[in-house]
Design a protein around this motif. Structure first.
Motif, PDB file in Angstrom:
ATOM      1  N   GLN A  68     -71.896 -65.994  34.578  1.00 42.40           N
ATOM      2  CA  GLN A  68     -72.043 -66.959  33.496  1.00 42.40           C
ATOM      3  C   GLN A  68     -70.798 -67.019  32.632  1.00 42.40           C
ATOM      4  OE1 GLN A  68     -75.669 -65.664  31.484  1.00 42.40           O
ATOM      5  NE2 GLN A  68     -76.655 -67.503  32.265  1.00 42.40           N
ATOM      6  N   LYS A  69     -70.111 -65.897  32.529  1.00 37.67           N
ATOM      7  CA  LYS A  69     -68.990 -65.830  31.589  1.00 37.67           C
ATOM      8  C   LYS A  69     -67.998 -64.791  32.083  1.00 37.67           C
ATOM      9  CE  LYS A  69     -68.484 -64.383  26.831  1.00 37.67           C
ATOM     10  NZ  LYS A  69     -69.214 -64.033  25.626  1.00 37.67           N
TER      11      LYS A  69
ATOM     12  N   SER B 271     -64.005 -63.567  30.707  1.00 36.58           N
ATOM     13  CA  SER B 271     -62.866 -63.823  29.825  1.00 36.58           C
ATOM     14  C   SER B 271     -62.042 -62.562  29.634  1.00 36.58           C
ATOM     15  CB  SER B 271     -63.349 -64.342  28.463  1.00 36.58           C
ATOM     16  OG  SER B 271     -64.214 -63.405  27.858  1.00 36.58           O
TER      17      SER B 271
ATOM     18  N   LYS C  22     -60.175 -60.321  27.060  1.00 32.43           N
ATOM     19  CA  LYS C  22     -60.298 -60.090  25.621  1.00 32.43           C
ATOM     20  C   LYS C  22     -59.440 -58.932  25.166  1.00 32.43           C
ATOM     21  CE  LYS C  22     -65.155 -61.314  25.031  1.00 32.43           C
ATOM     22  NZ  LYS C  22     -66.420 -60.754  24.557  1.00 32.43           N
TER      23      LYS C  22
ATOM     24  N   GLY D 290     -67.201 -59.663  31.348  1.00 33.63           N
ATOM     25  CA  GLY D 290     -68.025 -60.709  31.927  1.00 33.63           C
ATOM     26  C   GLY D 290     -69.498 -60.495  31.717  1.00 33.63           C
ATOM     27  N   GLU D 291     -70.230 -61.539  32.080  1.00 36.99           N
ATOM     28  CA  GLU D 291     -71.677 -61.560  31.948  1.00 36.99           C
ATOM     29  C   GLU D 291     -72.236 -62.236  33.194  1.00 36.99           C
ATOM     30  OE1 GLU D 291     -74.275 -64.497  29.304  1.00 36.99           O
ATOM     31  OE2 GLU D 291     -73.101 -63.078  28.115  1.00 36.99           O
TER      32      GLU D 291
ATOM     33  N   LYS E  68     -79.483 -60.192  31.902  1.00 41.33           N
ATOM     34  CA  LYS E  68     -78.027 -60.275  31.894  1.00 41.33           C
ATOM     35  C   LYS E  68     -77.413 -58.908  32.172  1.00 41.33           C
ATOM     36  CE  LYS E  68     -77.737 -64.212  28.857  1.00 41.33           C
ATOM     37  NZ  LYS E  68     -77.311 -64.721  27.570  1.00 41.33           N
TER      38      LYS E  68
ATOM     39  N   TYR F  21     -73.830 -57.060  31.756  1.00 39.74           N
ATOM     40  CA  TYR F  21     -72.514 -57.125  31.130  1.00 39.74           C
ATOM     41  C   TYR F  21     -71.599 -56.123  31.831  1.00 39.74           C
ATOM     42  CZ  TYR F  21     -75.110 -59.593  27.546  1.00 39.74           C
ATOM     43  OH  TYR F  21     -75.909 -60.497  26.889  1.00 39.74           O
TER      44      TYR F  21
ATOM     45  N   ASN G 129     -62.961 -64.925  39.608  1.00 37.81           N
ATOM     46  CA  ASN G 129     -62.712 -66.270  39.078  1.00 37.81           C
ATOM     47  C   ASN G 129     -62.875 -67.323  40.167  1.00 37.81           C
ATOM     48  OD1 ASN G 129     -62.251 -66.504  36.281  1.00 37.81           O
ATOM     49  ND2 ASN G 129     -60.320 -65.418  36.498  1.00 37.81           N
TER      50      ASN G 129
END
Length: 125
Positions: free
Chosen positions: A41-42, A44, A46, A55-56, A69, A71, A84
């Protein structure tokens, strides 16, 4: 006063060596290993100083059910690139759990992804 400074310096060096050893141990030794399947879902990169991939992933067991979820963190740039490329596809993440890592500079979570596999979609029922 000179002996005090020498002893204090020795103590500081000893504490720094012990802390470095502890940090190395927590990053090398894994508490658990496993696989998780789902949809990213995510993802990035950081951090202010130490940039880490965070990520998630949505763990979907059956269509229409509530999702959990997962993480995770990625330390290897090549794994982040592979992940990615797999966004939007069902993937299996291979991970190691490292408990007690002292700084979030190494990662925000205790789960470090070590591999990525793209899998076929689950056929509808």
């Amino acid at each position: 006063m000179g002996k005090f400074l020498i002893r204090f310096s020795f103590l500081l060096i000893l504490v720094a060596i012990l802390f470095a050893g502890y940090t190395w141990l927590t990053l090398q030794w894994s508490y658990s290993e496993g696989d998780r399947a789902g949809y990213i879902q995510k993802l990035s990169k950081k951090g202010w100083i130490c940039k880490t991939w965070e990520g998630e992933m949505a763990l979907v067991t059956m269509p229409g059910t509530m999702t959990e979820k997962f993480y995770f963190s990625i330390r290897d740039e090549s794994i982040a690139d592979k992940l990615n490329e797999s966004i939007g596809k069902r993937v299996v993440l291979e991970y190691e759990e490292h408990i007690g890592v002292p700084f979030s500079c190494f990662a925000e979570t205790s789960y470090f992804v070590t591999g990525v596999k793209t899998v076929q979609e689950v056929p509808p029922l």
